[in-house]
Scaffold this motif. Structure first.
Motif, PDB file in Angstrom:
ATOM      1  N   VAL A 117      28.785  40.427  39.071  1.00 14.05           N
ATOM      2  CA  VAL A 117      28.280  41.686  38.525  1.00 14.05           C
ATOM      3  C   VAL A 117      27.080  41.346  37.645  1.00 14.05           C
ATOM      4  CG1 VAL A 117      28.857  43.790  37.254  1.00 14.05           C
ATOM      5  CG2 VAL A 117      30.659  42.544  38.471  1.00 14.05           C
ATOM      6  N   TRP A 118      26.003  42.116  37.759  1.00 14.58           N
ATOM      7  CA  TRP A 118      24.796  41.801  36.999  1.00 14.58           C
ATOM      8  C   TRP A 118      24.115  43.073  36.523  1.00 14.58           C
ATOM      9  CZ3 TRP A 118      25.341  41.022  42.255  1.00 14.58           C
ATOM     10  CH2 TRP A 118      24.609  41.893  43.080  1.00 14.58           C
ATOM     11  N   GLY A 119      23.197  42.928  35.586  1.00 15.53           N
ATOM     12  CA  GLY A 119      22.444  44.069  35.095  1.00 15.53           C
ATOM     13  C   GLY A 119      21.532  43.682  33.948  1.00 15.53           C
ATOM     14  N   LEU A 120      20.592  44.576  33.628  1.00 16.17           N
ATOM     15  CA  LEU A 120      19.667  44.418  32.514  1.00 16.17           C
ATOM     16  C   LEU A 120      20.019  45.449  31.448  1.00 16.17           C
ATOM     17  CD1 LEU A 120      16.302  44.082  34.499  1.00 16.17           C
ATOM     18  CD2 LEU A 120      17.672  42.230  33.531  1.00 16.17           C
ATOM     19  N   CYS A 121      20.253  44.987  30.222  1.00 16.51           N
ATOM     20  CA  CYS A 121      20.626  45.884  29.127  1.00 16.51           C
ATOM     21  C   CYS A 121      19.473  45.993  28.144  1.00 16.51           C
ATOM     22  CB  CYS A 121      21.882  45.383  28.413  1.00 16.51           C
ATOM     23  SG  CYS A 121      22.510  46.535  27.173  1.00 16.51           S
ATOM     24  N   ARG A 122      19.062  47.223  27.863  1.00 10.32           N
ATOM     25  CA  ARG A 122      17.964  47.452  26.938  1.00 10.32           C
ATOM     26  C   ARG A 122      18.417  47.161  25.509  1.00 10.32           C
ATOM     27  NH1 ARG A 122      17.366  52.213  28.130  1.00 10.32           N
ATOM     28  NH2 ARG A 122      18.361  53.231  26.355  1.00 10.32           N
ATOM     29  N   GLY A 123      17.667  46.302  24.818  1.00  9.35           N
ATOM     30  CA  GLY A 123      17.966  45.952  23.433  1.00  9.35           C
ATOM     31  C   GLY A 123      16.912  46.497  22.494  1.00  9.35           C
ATOM     32  N   GLY A 124      16.935  46.020  21.254  1.00 11.43           N
ATOM     33  CA  GLY A 124      15.965  46.463  20.266  1.00 11.43           C
ATOM     34  C   GLY A 124      14.590  45.882  20.533  1.00 11.43           C
ATOM     35  N   GLY A 125      13.553  46.622  20.114  1.00 10.77           N
ATOM     36  CA  GLY A 125      12.182  46.138  20.252  1.00 10.77           C
ATOM     37  C   GLY A 125      11.712  46.032  21.682  1.00 10.77           C
ATOM     38  N   GLY A 126      12.345  46.777  22.598  1.00 10.43           N
ATOM     39  CA  GLY A 126      11.915  46.742  23.989  1.00 10.43           C
ATOM     40  C   GLY A 126      12.437  45.555  24.769  1.00 10.43           C
ATOM     41  N   THR A 127      13.262  44.725  24.160  1.00  2.25           N
ATOM     42  CA  THR A 127      13.812  43.560  24.841  1.00  2.25           C
ATOM     43  C   THR A 127      14.918  43.975  25.804  1.00  2.25           C
ATOM     44  OG1 THR A 127      13.358  42.211  22.903  1.00  2.25           O
ATOM     45  CG2 THR A 127      14.899  41.308  24.506  1.00  2.25           C
ATOM     46  N   SER A 128      14.944  43.346  26.974  1.00  2.00           N
ATOM     47  CA  SER A 128      16.025  43.561  27.927  1.00  2.00           C
ATOM     48  C   SER A 128      16.772  42.252  28.118  1.00  2.00           C
ATOM     49  CB  SER A 128      15.478  44.051  29.277  1.00  2.00           C
ATOM     50  OG  SER A 128      14.977  45.369  29.168  1.00  2.00           O
ATOM     51  N   TYR A 129      18.108  42.320  27.995  1.00  3.55           N
ATOM     52  CA  TYR A 129      18.935  41.131  28.143  1.00  3.55           C
ATOM     53  C   TYR A 129      19.486  41.059  29.561  1.00  3.55           C
ATOM     54  CZ  TYR A 129      18.791  41.100  23.051  1.00  3.55           C
ATOM     55  OH  TYR A 129      18.370  41.075  21.751  1.00  3.55           O
ATOM     56  N   ARG A 130      19.334  39.888  30.175  1.00  2.45           N
ATOM     57  CA  ARG A 130      19.883  39.658  31.504  1.00  2.45           C
ATOM     58  C   ARG A 130      21.344  39.243  31.365  1.00  2.45           C
ATOM     59  NH1 ARG A 130      15.239  35.997  34.556  1.00  2.45           N
ATOM     60  NH2 ARG A 130      13.638  37.634  34.701  1.00  2.45           N
ATOM     61  N   THR A 131      22.217  39.990  32.006  1.00  4.03           N
ATOM     62  CA  THR A 131      23.650  39.737  31.893  1.00  4.03           C
ATOM     63  C   THR A 131      24.250  39.605  33.280  1.00  4.03           C
ATOM     64  OG1 THR A 131      23.696  41.127  29.910  1.00  4.03           O
ATOM     65  CG2 THR A 131      25.817  40.560  30.888  1.00  4.03           C
ATOM     66  N   VAL A 132      25.053  38.568  33.474  1.00  6.90           N
ATOM     67  CA  VAL A 132      25.712  38.354  34.756  1.00  6.90           C
ATOM     68  C   VAL A 132      27.122  37.847  34.485  1.00  6.90           C
ATOM     69  CG1 VAL A 132      24.732  36.027  34.937  1.00  6.90           C
ATOM     70  CG2 VAL A 132      25.616  37.156  36.988  1.00  6.90           C
ATOM     71  N   VAL A 133      28.064  38.326  35.288  1.00  4.32           N
ATOM     72  CA  VAL A 133      29.466  37.957  35.132  1.00  4.32           C
ATOM     73  C   VAL A 133      30.013  37.534  36.483  1.00  4.32           C
ATOM     74  CG1 VAL A 133      31.749  38.703  34.367  1.00  4.32           C
ATOM     75  CG2 VAL A 133      29.705  39.669  33.292  1.00  4.32           C
ATOM     76  N   ASP A 134      30.754  36.438  36.493  1.00  2.00           N
ATOM     77  CA  ASP A 134      31.483  35.989  37.678  1.00  2.00           C
ATOM     78  C   ASP A 134      32.931  36.412  37.501  1.00  2.00           C
ATOM     79  OD1 ASP A 134      32.661  34.771  39.803  1.00  2.00           O
ATOM     80  OD2 ASP A 134      32.243  32.713  39.167  1.00  2.00           O
ATOM     81  N   THR A 135      33.377  37.372  38.297  1.00  2.00           N
ATOM     82  CA  THR A 135      34.732  37.916  38.160  1.00  2.00           C
ATOM     83  C   THR A 135      35.714  37.245  39.114  1.00  2.00           C
ATOM     84  OG1 THR A 135      34.411  39.667  39.806  1.00  2.00           O
ATOM     85  CG2 THR A 135      33.718  40.147  37.550  1.00  2.00           C
ATOM     86  N   THR A 136      35.364  36.057  39.596  1.00  2.00           N
ATOM     87  CA  THR A 136      36.223  35.385  40.568  1.00  2.00           C
ATOM     88  C   THR A 136      37.639  35.234  40.058  1.00  2.00           C
ATOM     89  OG1 THR A 136      34.342  34.141  41.434  1.00  2.00           O
ATOM     90  CG2 THR A 136      36.537  33.295  41.929  1.00  2.00           C
ATOM     91  N   ASN A 137      37.793  34.863  38.784  1.00  2.00           N
ATOM     92  CA  ASN A 137      39.127  34.701  38.213  1.00  2.00           C
ATOM     93  C   ASN A 137      39.633  36.041  37.735  1.00  2.00           C
ATOM     94  OD1 ASN A 137      39.046  31.881  38.519  1.00  2.00           O
ATOM     95  ND2 ASN A 137      37.795  31.727  36.688  1.00  2.00           N
ATOM     96  N   THR A 138      40.892  36.309  37.917  1.00  2.00           N
ATOM     97  CA  THR A 138      41.475  37.566  37.489  1.00  2.00           C
ATOM     98  C   THR A 138      41.704  37.568  35.994  1.00  2.00           C
ATOM     99  OG1 THR A 138      43.676  36.722  37.916  1.00  2.00           O
ATOM    100  CG2 THR A 138      42.623  37.947  39.687  1.00  2.00           C
ATOM    101  N   PRO A 139      41.641  38.742  35.329  1.00  2.00           N
ATOM    102  CA  PRO A 139      41.932  38.794  33.905  1.00  2.00           C
ATOM    103  C   PRO A 139      43.331  38.274  33.631  1.00  2.00           C
ATOM    104  CG  PRO A 139      41.051  40.883  34.705  1.00  2.00           C
ATOM    105  CD  PRO A 139      41.348  40.053  35.906  1.00  2.00           C
TER     106      PRO A 139
END
Length: 452
Positions: free
Chosen positions: A46-68
């Motif tokens: 799962v991936w996405g770009l999250c808008r932060g302060g000052g116009g910064t966007s954080y790149r976020t990616v998660v590997d959900t292969t393992n179950t919670p």
């Protein structure tokens, strides 16, 4: 459909959060507003770009292969947070739980594909996935170290600014706090959030509720300002502190760490369980006592607003399980590990003490953690007794007593009074500077635990 295609529930995602502050922050980011370029793959990314302060966007990616609940997913984010998962990873996973309309299936962008390919390549080579839940830590420890240093620098800047604001308050007089209203504290708390010190921010917000709150409010405000000043100074001079106390300071400021204590297998008696709800989250506190080790530990469980946390342990039963303690001087929190059998009835009771010994234990605990609100204690042979408009627990064989906290629930108090009937009982609860909060009681002689 493969297991990786089954999207988790919000409760499963929130259970991954390292602390309450992260859960609240992640919940706020669990909507489409701050996100762009989101997507997921059949392979469990799962991936996405999250808008932060000052116009910064954080790149976020998660590997959900393992179950919670197993070793957990792995995360990577370009934000400077040291928490795993960070609030952006939590927010992305919460958005993902809403289905394909929120996070559609698609092809991962190059930055996400590169990370997941490298991580899974390392996992295959090593034959396992990192139990810490973060591919970034195992793949690039130097990058993690730099992020930690940047965050520490931000917290130091925030703590220094907070010291100046506390000095200004004392210089102008505490009466100025009542005139300034809550806005002064909220603005200061926002500055601490910007400094990535959520623990400082929470304490600052608590200050805002004190001015004008009743008799002697200036005394209470001064006491809380002194504790906040002590925490500030502890952070600014943390290199001079003993390691356990330095770990406590980091925790109180808002930094988190995984359990560090050796796993302890024991038959854990469930002493108490109660929930604390707020608009975003329900926190469940479960007190456990090891019948062999003698340890009393706190296990936390969480659920989304309006929903009960998944973990529920009936009071009075015993659990054969492993617990691992979190770092920090005087810290009682532990992580619940493998459970070898369901909770079962037991005749065991925790050892008790007098009210004088309970007050002394709280005083001793403050040496390790000056910001501690209360400690868990079990009182032996006490009788609930009215004390004017309030109540107290008096020693049956002595002349000392502990006052009950004003927040002691009335239905629970009446159950305690009825159970006692004027005779001594054993009571477990939390003892602190505001008094004693009873949570569970046992009648004299034989009898099961009564949840108050």
């Amino acid at each position: 459909m493969t297991q990786q295609e089954v999207r988790w529930t919000a409760e499963q995602v929130l259970a991954l959060a390292p602390d309450a502050v992260s859960r609240k922050a992640g919940s706020k980011l669990g909507t489409a507003g701050p996100w762009s370029g989101t997507g997921s793959s059949r392979e469990g990314t799962v991936w996405g770009l999250c808008r932060g302060g000052g116009g910064t966007s954080y790149r976020t990616v998660v590997d959900t292969t393992n179950t919670p609940g197993a070793s957990g997913p792995a995360y990577d984010c370009t934000c400077p947070s040291r928490k795993f998962p960070c609030k952006h990873a939590l927010g992305l996973l919460l958005l993902w739980t809403a289905g394909e309309t929120a996070v559609p299936a698609g092809r991962a962008p190059d930055w996400a594909a590169k990370w997941i390919a490298g991580r899974r390549g390392d996992s295959r080579e090593n034959g396992q996935v990192s139990a810490a839940g973060s591919g970034t830590v195992s793949a690039d420890p130097e990058a993690a170290r730099r992020r930690a240093e940047r965050r520490a620098e931000r917290i130091t800047v925030g703590a220094t600014e907070l010291e100046q604001r506390l000095a200004d308050l004392l210089r102008s007089g505490l009466a100025a706090a009542e005139q300034a209203g809550y806005g002064l504290w909220e603005e200061t708390a926002a500055r601490m959030v910007d400094a990535q010190a959520p623990g400082l921010a929470a304490r600052v917000r608590e200050l805002g509720a004190i001015p004008g709150s009743g008799p002697d409010w200036p005394v209470r405000l001064l006491e809380e300002c002194a504790l906040l000043h002590l925490l500030d100074q502890g952070w600014l001079h943390r290199e001079r502190l003993p390691q356990p106390l330095a770990a406590t300071v980091r925790t109180r400021v808002g930094l988190t760490a995984p359990p560090a204590g050796p796993p302890v297998r024991d038959h854990w008696l469930v002493l108490a369980q109660y929930d604390t709800p707020d608009p975003k989250l329900t926190t469940r506190r479960i007190w456990l006592h090891g019948t062999a080790s003698g340890r009393t530990s706190l296990v936390l469980s969480y659920g989304a607003a309006g929903r009960a946390p998944d973990l529920a342990l009936p009071v009075g039963l015993a659990l054969d399980a492993v617990l691992s303690a979190y770092p920090g001087a005087g810290q009682r929190r532990a992580a619940l590990g493998e459970q070898f059998a369901p909770p079962a009835p037991t005749t065991a009771r925790p050892p008790g003490m007098t009210t004088t010994e309970a007050a002394a234990r709280y005083g001793e605990a403050l040496r390790d953690d000056p910001w501690l609100e209360s400690v868990p204690v079990t009182l032996d042979d006490v009788i609930p007794t009215p004390d004017g408009t309030s109540w107290q627990l008096a020693d049956a064989d002595g002349d000392t007593a502990l006052p009950l906290t004003p927040t002691a629930a009335r239905p629970g108090l009446w159950r305690l009074v009825a159970l006692s009937g004027g005779t001594p009982v054993k009571v477990f609860g939390e003892c602190g500077h505001r008094g004693f909060t009873p949570l569970t009681a046992w009648p004299s002689g034989e009898g099961a635990a009564v949840r108050l």
